[in-house]
Design a protein around this motif. Structure first.
Motif, short mmCIF file in Angstrom:
data_model
loop_
_atom_site.label_atom_id
_atom_site.label_comp_id
_atom_site.label_asym_id
_atom_site.label_seq_id
_atom_site.Cartn_x
_atom_site.Cartn_y
_atom_site.Cartn_z
N ASN A 276 0.83 -1.21 0.00
CA ASN A 276 0.00 0.00 0.00
C ASN A 276 0.86 1.25 0.00
O ASN A 276 0.60 2.20 -0.74
N ILE A 277 1.90 1.24 0.85
CA ILE A 277 2.77 2.43 0.91
C ILE A 277 3.40 2.65 -0.45
O ILE A 277 3.49 3.77 -0.94
N GLU A 278 3.83 1.54 -1.09
CA GLU A 278 4.49 1.69 -2.38
C GLU A 278 3.55 2.22 -3.44
O GLU A 278 3.95 2.97 -4.31
N ALA A 279 2.30 1.82 -3.36
CA ALA A 279 1.35 2.22 -4.39
C ALA A 279 0.89 3.66 -4.21
O ALA A 279 0.38 4.27 -5.13
N GLU A 280 1.11 4.21 -2.99
CA GLU A 280 0.55 5.53 -2.69
C GLU A 280 1.19 6.66 -3.47
O GLU A 280 0.65 7.73 -3.57
N GLY A 281 2.40 6.44 -3.97
CA GLY A 281 3.08 7.56 -4.63
C GLY A 281 3.81 8.39 -3.61
O GLY A 281 3.77 8.11 -2.41
N THR A 282 4.46 9.42 -4.08
CA THR A 282 5.38 10.13 -3.20
C THR A 282 4.78 11.36 -2.54
O THR A 282 5.45 12.01 -1.75
N GLU A 283 3.54 11.71 -2.88
CA GLU A 283 3.01 12.93 -2.27
C GLU A 283 2.85 12.74 -0.76
O GLU A 283 2.46 11.69 -0.29
N LEU A 284 3.16 13.81 -0.08
CA LEU A 284 3.10 13.76 1.37
C LEU A 284 1.75 14.28 1.82
O LEU A 284 1.25 15.27 1.31
N GLU A 285 1.17 13.60 2.80
CA GLU A 285 -0.09 14.09 3.32
C GLU A 285 0.18 15.22 4.30
O GLU A 285 1.24 15.33 4.89
N GLN A 286 -0.80 16.09 4.43
CA GLN A 286 -0.56 17.30 5.21
C GLN A 286 -1.18 17.24 6.61
O GLN A 286 -1.55 18.27 7.16
N ASP A 287 -1.29 16.04 7.20
CA ASP A 287 -1.80 15.95 8.58
C ASP A 287 -0.82 16.60 9.53
O ASP A 287 0.38 16.66 9.27
N PHE A 288 -1.36 17.04 10.66
CA PHE A 288 -0.46 17.45 11.73
C PHE A 288 -0.31 16.27 12.69
O PHE A 288 -1.29 15.69 13.14
N VAL A 289 0.92 15.88 12.96
CA VAL A 289 1.17 14.75 13.86
C VAL A 289 1.79 15.29 15.14
O VAL A 289 2.90 15.84 15.12
N ASP A 290 1.06 15.16 16.24
CA ASP A 290 1.57 15.64 17.52
C ASP A 290 2.46 14.56 18.13
O ASP A 290 2.00 13.68 18.85
N VAL A 291 3.74 14.63 17.80
CA VAL A 291 4.65 13.56 18.19
C VAL A 291 4.74 13.38 19.71
O VAL A 291 4.69 12.25 20.21
N PRO A 292 4.85 14.47 20.51
CA PRO A 292 4.96 14.27 21.97
C PRO A 292 3.80 13.46 22.54
O PRO A 292 4.01 12.52 23.33
N ILE A 293 2.56 13.80 22.13
CA ILE A 293 1.41 13.06 22.65
C ILE A 293 1.48 11.60 22.20
O ILE A 293 1.26 10.66 22.98
N MET A 294 1.84 11.41 20.94
CA MET A 294 1.93 10.06 20.41
C MET A 294 2.95 9.23 21.19
O MET A 294 2.72 8.07 21.51
N LEU A 295 4.06 9.87 21.55
CA LEU A 295 5.11 9.14 22.26
C LEU A 295 4.68 8.80 23.69
O LEU A 295 5.04 7.75 24.22
N ARG A 296 3.89 9.70 24.29
CA ARG A 296 3.44 9.41 25.66
C ARG A 296 2.52 8.18 25.65
O ARG A 296 2.60 7.34 26.53
N LYS A 297 1.65 8.10 24.63
CA LYS A 297 0.80 6.91 24.50
C LYS A 297 1.66 5.67 24.26
O LYS A 297 1.41 4.60 24.80
N LEU A 298 2.68 5.87 23.44
CA LEU A 298 3.55 4.76 23.10
C LEU A 298 4.28 4.24 24.34
O LEU A 298 4.52 3.04 24.48
#
Lengths: 448, 245
Positions: A276-298
């Motif tokens: 799926n990742i390979e088929a998606e092409g190279t365009e980047l999605e414009q989501d905002f990813v809140d890395v600190p919050i994600m890491l706390r969950k992790l």
């Protein structure tokens, strides 16, 4: 062509000697004439005129010689003019030899260029064709007398036009030869020789097809395997639910079958993610990813996974997040952290850091695990590559985790670097470019 | 005329204007080529999305035509060109008009795809005429490519080949129309489909006519001979003389 010996200083002096003898002879003739006729003035005037006349004659003769660019040496005259003639012919001879050598070398280079299997086209500053080699003629249908045309006028494919306009020649561009042709070409421009460009075009049809076949195969095979596996898995779960009603001999095998089928399902899911990742092409999605919050969950999930066997340290030093794909980045972080847990012996320590450097945003996982030998590191991100086959299987890995990580990071223009020492531990560092950085405050201001 | 002449003027800006004009025509040509290719694909795959893209591209093509007109007026007003330069301006204006008209015809072909997608009718694609539409428009695409190459290289034999090809397409078109007419007689249900097909076939054939016009403009540009309104024998002789060169 008669070869002319270099003018040696000995000859030169002898030529001046000749000249002096000549002048001396003239003078003595004048003296004798003067003695006989007693007309001293006339005698000297005649001798002087003779000398001047001879010089004038050779001067004009030499001028003609230079003008006519005669290359065959004529007989060198007596005296100083002989020197001048010799010097001139030697120079001409050397020039001619030099020209011949240059022509030979140029011809050699041209022949070499024509033998190259890839199309080479030399362009000037304005991207006009200067020359093309044989492969360019056969591959692209260009002609030698296309020199002077802009390359964009002859290769009008959209991708090429775009590439030429963008002027970002670090990249290469892929395109089809023509609307109906199946030949896939790859073009790259290399600047060379002071404001000139070399356009190199190669036929990548085979490589392109092979890559496509591989991608298609993985995607199709995993898709086709998923359905039968779901059926098997479902029945196995059903049988395990009522294991009491079965002969006790079967409970062991059934549990093992269930485990293995789950493992297979994981592998297939990972393969599907990858394609799926390979088929998606190279365009980047414009989501905002809140890395600190994600890491706390992790952190919570990681502690569950470790089950208290390891000491986990999470250092979230930057409050900033990233622009990118939320789910994809989460799987990168989970993959790296769970790898660290899996390959670190009990009571080992694991540090997870998120921080900013002047060049990049960095996510780093450092462990005190078993480490990786040097020869394995470049191959870690290959599909199904395993450092220690037995150990990895027993720990339940699919062999695809780092391949997925690599692909996701490529989409985010991020770089993965691995530092490791056997028995001491490994560090996996992911560097995101700073232009992907986005902080929560940016987000707030853009919303309001 | 040959390409060296662009750099032969004393005035550097004059050279630059002519060079700009030349490149602009090819840029427009490239755009129409892409539009036609997209259209052929949309017909082959009955893809309405591609057909919409074709219509979008037409706006760009129209803008390019205006740009070429502007460049021509600039050279005419400032430099009063003569001889081959004047012929370049005249053929530039003609070629731009032809390309723009081609763009409009290409949109008509895509109109067929959109109309059929609306109706959700698949029978139409199985008609012989539909296949011939693909054939004619593919040939039109190749002709456009060749004529643009001939223009770039100022290549008379390339232009002559396009003119000859156009005659073949005329024959193909006649056969296709005959078949569609036959279908009209025997069926009463898919009249709309057949009607659309006639429009599209006609448009595809017109594209090749415009390609031929461009080829004629190239001949005019290179040696100043006007070959419109030549009768068949004269034309055949003339084409032969071009190919020999």
């Amino acid at each position: 062509m008669i070869s002319i010996k270099p003018v040696s200083s000995l000859e030169k002096s002898s030529r001046i000697f000749e000249e002096l003898i000549g002048v001396g002879a003239l003078l003595s003739i004048a003296l004798i004439l003067g003695g006989i006729t007693a007309l001293w003035g006339l005698a000297f005037f005649v001798a002087f005129s003779l000398y001047l006349g001879r010089n004038l004659f050779y001067f004009l003769h030499f001028l003609n010689l230079v003008r006519s660019r005669a290359l065959e040496p004529s007989k060198a005259p007596f005296g100083v003019w002989g020197d001048i003639y010799d010097a001139y012919f030697e120079k001409v001879f050397q020039d001619k030899r030099k020209l011949k050598r240059l022509r030979l070398e140029t011809e050699q280079v041209y022949n070499a260029m024509n033998l190259l299997p890839d199309a080479h086209i030399s362009l000037n500053e304005k991207l006009q064709i200067e020359w093309v080699n044989n492969s360019a003629e056969s591959l692209l249908g260009l002609r030698q007398n296309d020199a002077g045309h802009r390359i964009g006028n002859l290769l009008r494919q959209r991708e090429v036009t775009h590439y030429l306009e963008e002027k970002n020649f670090d990249k290469s561009v892929e395109f089809y030869l023509s609307a109906e042709s199946t030949r896939r070409l790859s073009a790259k421009i290399v600047p060379y020789f002071d404001k000139h460009y070399l356009l190199i075009i190669r036929d990548i049809t085979d490589a392109h097809n092979l890559a496509q076949i591989r991608r298609d195969f993985v995607a199709n095979a995993s898709h086709e395997l998923r359905t039968p596996l779901t059926v098997l898995n479902g029945y196995l779960e059903l049988m395990l639910d009522s294991v009491e009603s079965l002969p006790p001999v079967w409970s062991g095998p059934l549990t093992q079958m269930h485990q293995q089928s789950l493992r297979m399902q994981n592998i297939i899911n990972d393969l599907l993610t990858l394609s799926n990742i390979e088929a998606e092409g190279t365009e980047l999605e414009q989501d905002f990813v809140d890395v600190p919050i994600m890491l706390r969950k992790l952190e919570v999930e990681a502690n569950q996974l470790s089950n208290g066997h390891h000491q986990l340290h999470f250092h979230i030093e930057s409050k900033d997040g990233l622009v990118g794909k939320t789910e994809a980045l989460r799987s990168v972080f989970i993959n790296l952290v769970s790898n660290a847990i899996r390959y670190t012996p009990e009571q080992g320590e694991i540090w997870v850091r998120w921080y900013q450097t002047p060049q990049s945003m960095v996510f780093e996982v450092k462990d005190t695990g078993i480490g990786i030998a040097r020869e394995h590191i470049p191959r870690l991100t290959e599909r199904f590559y395993r450092v220690d086959t037995a150990r990895s299987r027993s720990s339940g890995g699919t062999g695809l985790g780092l391949a997925i990580v690599k692909h996701i990071l490529e989409r985010h223009q991020a770089k993965l670097s691995v530092y490791s020492r056997l028995q001491v531990g490994s560090t996996f560092r992911v560097e995101f470019p700073l232009y992907l950085k986005k902080s929560v405050t940016d987000l707030d201001s853009s919303l309001s | 005329m040959n390409r060296k002449e662009f750099s032969s003027h004393v005035s550097a800006s004059y050279n630059l204007y002519l060079e700009d004009l030349f490149n602009q025509i090819l840029e427009m040509g490239g755009l129409v080529e892409r539009q036609l290719q997209t259209s052929v694909l949309s017909v082959q795959n009955a893809d309405a999305e591609l057909a919409k893209e074709v219509i979008q591209l037409d706006k760009l093509v129209n803008r390019e035509e205006m740009e070429i007109d502007r460049l021509c007026v600039r050279v005419l007003a400032r430099q009063q060109p003569t001889a081959s330069d004047l012929r370049l301006i005249v053929s530039a204006i003609r070629i731009a008009v032809d390309l723009e008209r081609m763009g409009d015809e290409i949109v008509k072909i895509s109109g067929l795809v959109l109309r059929l997608a609306d109706r959700g009718d698949l029978d139409c694609q199985n008609l012989q005429g539909y296949k011939q539409l693909v054939e004619i428009s593919s040939r039109a695409r190749d002709m456009l490519k060749n004529v643009l190459d001939a223009f770039t290289r100022l290549d008379l034999s390339g232009a002559a080949a396009v003119i000859e090809e156009e005659e073949h397409v005329d024959d193909l078109f006649a056969v296709a129309m005959e078949e569609v007419t036959e279908r009209f007689k025997e069926s009463h249900n898919d009249i709309e489909c057949l009607l659309q097909l006639v429009y599209a076939l006609r448009a595809a054939e017109r594209i090749t006519d415009h390609a031929r016009n461009i080829a004629e403009s190239v001949v005019y540009l290179v040696n100043g001979q006007d070959m419109r309104n030549m009768n068949d024998d004269l034309l055949a002789d003339f084409l032969k003389s071009l190919t020999v060169n």
